[in-house]
Motif scaffolding. Structure first.
Motif, PDB file in Angstrom:
ATOM      1  N   PHE A 157       0.854  -1.176   0.000  1.00  0.00           N
ATOM      2  CA  PHE A 157       0.000   0.000   0.000  1.00  0.00           C
ATOM      3  C   PHE A 157       0.898   1.236   0.000  1.00  0.00           C
ATOM      4  O   PHE A 157       2.090   1.140   0.286  1.00  0.00           O
ATOM      5  N   GLU A 160      -3.624   3.994  -0.179  1.00  0.00           N
ATOM      6  CA  GLU A 160      -4.231   3.278  -1.299  1.00  0.00           C
ATOM      7  C   GLU A 160      -3.526   1.947  -1.545  1.00  0.00           C
ATOM      8  O   GLU A 160      -2.335   1.782  -1.268  1.00  0.00           O
ATOM      9  N   PHE A 161      -4.279   1.040  -2.080  1.00  0.00           N
ATOM     10  CA  PHE A 161      -3.791  -0.290  -2.414  1.00  0.00           C
ATOM     11  C   PHE A 161      -2.898  -0.206  -3.644  1.00  0.00           C
ATOM     12  O   PHE A 161      -3.221   0.483  -4.619  1.00  0.00           O
ATOM     13  N   VAL A 162      -1.776  -0.914  -3.609  1.00  0.00           N
ATOM     14  CA  VAL A 162      -0.866  -0.971  -4.746  1.00  0.00           C
ATOM     15  C   VAL A 162      -0.930  -2.340  -5.420  1.00  0.00           C
ATOM     16  O   VAL A 162      -1.075  -2.442  -6.637  1.00  0.00           O
ATOM     17  N   GLY A 163      -0.818  -3.390  -4.632  1.00  0.00           N
ATOM     18  CA  GLY A 163      -0.862  -4.725  -5.203  1.00  0.00           C
ATOM     19  C   GLY A 163      -0.748  -5.774  -4.114  1.00  0.00           C
ATOM     20  O   GLY A 163      -0.479  -5.456  -2.950  1.00  0.00           O
ATOM     21  N   TYR A 215      -2.087  -9.356  -8.039  1.00  0.00           N
ATOM     22  CA  TYR A 215      -3.134  -8.438  -8.487  1.00  0.00           C
ATOM     23  C   TYR A 215      -2.624  -7.035  -8.213  1.00  0.00           C
ATOM     24  O   TYR A 215      -2.018  -6.788  -7.165  1.00  0.00           O
ATOM     25  N   TYR A 216      -2.867  -6.129  -9.165  1.00  0.00           N
ATOM     26  CA  TYR A 216      -2.318  -4.773  -9.058  1.00  0.00           C
ATOM     27  C   TYR A 216      -3.388  -3.716  -9.264  1.00  0.00           C
ATOM     28  O   TYR A 216      -4.361  -3.917 -10.000  1.00  0.00           O
ATOM     29  N   ALA A 217      -3.151  -2.592  -8.655  1.00  0.00           N
ATOM     30  CA  ALA A 217      -3.983  -1.436  -8.940  1.00  0.00           C
ATOM     31  C   ALA A 217      -3.705  -0.981 -10.374  1.00  0.00           C
ATOM     32  O   ALA A 217      -2.594  -1.134 -10.887  1.00  0.00           O
ATOM     33  N   ASP A 218      -4.711  -0.416 -11.003  1.00  0.00           N
ATOM     34  CA  ASP A 218      -4.552   0.024 -12.387  1.00  0.00           C
ATOM     35  C   ASP A 218      -3.426   1.041 -12.537  1.00  0.00           C
ATOM     36  O   ASP A 218      -2.753   1.080 -13.563  1.00  0.00           O
ATOM     37  N   SER A 219      -3.222   1.839 -11.513  1.00  0.00           N
ATOM     38  CA  SER A 219      -2.237   2.910 -11.595  1.00  0.00           C
ATOM     39  C   SER A 219      -0.800   2.397 -11.686  1.00  0.00           C
ATOM     40  O   SER A 219       0.096   3.133 -12.110  1.00  0.00           O
ATOM     41  N   LYS A 238      -0.163  -1.083 -12.757  1.00  0.00           N
ATOM     42  CA  LYS A 238      -0.139  -2.291 -13.589  1.00  0.00           C
ATOM     43  C   LYS A 238       0.801  -2.099 -14.769  1.00  0.00           C
ATOM     44  O   LYS A 238       0.767  -1.085 -15.455  1.00  0.00           O
TER      45      LYS A 238
END
Length: 116
Positions: free
Chosen positions: A35, A44-47, A57-61, A63
């Protein structure tokens, strides 16, 4: 029992690798998450990675730029960050949980600063 390290100052476009070392317990069947929290913003979550199956799994920001991996023998999880942008500047935290909804275990943060 989680310690994140490896942060620093890097220019935009550069790379950094963060490490999250676990001690006291193995977290072998846990999810490990990354995070971040930028100044004035919410965390915020990162992955995340499943340490039992290795799925990520990754955040779109992030990826396509960030990669999470796990070395179970070293009880360590890594966050490889490439093509860094100034907006990636934040304090990065690692966390662990038995599912990917609740994260009861947290490490201290490590600062990542990306200069433009």
């Amino acid at each position: 029992q989680l310690q994140a390290f490896g942060g620093g100052l890097v220019q935009a476009g550069g790379s950094l690798r963060l490490s999250c070392a676990a001690s006291g317990r193995t977290f072998s069947n846990y999810y490990m998450g990354w995070f971040r929290q930028a100044p004035g913003k919410e965390r915020e979550f990162v992955g995340r990675i499943s340490r039992s199956g290795g799925s990520t799994y990754y955040a779109d920001s992030v990826k396509g730029r960030f990669t999470i991996s796990s070395d179970n023998a070293k009880n360590t999880v890594y966050l490889q960050m490439n093509s860094l942008k100034p907006e990636d500047t934040a304090v990065y935290y690692c966390a662990a949980g038995q599912n990917y909804i609740l994260w009861p275990y947290w490490g201290q943060g490590t600062q990542v600063t990306v200069s433009s």
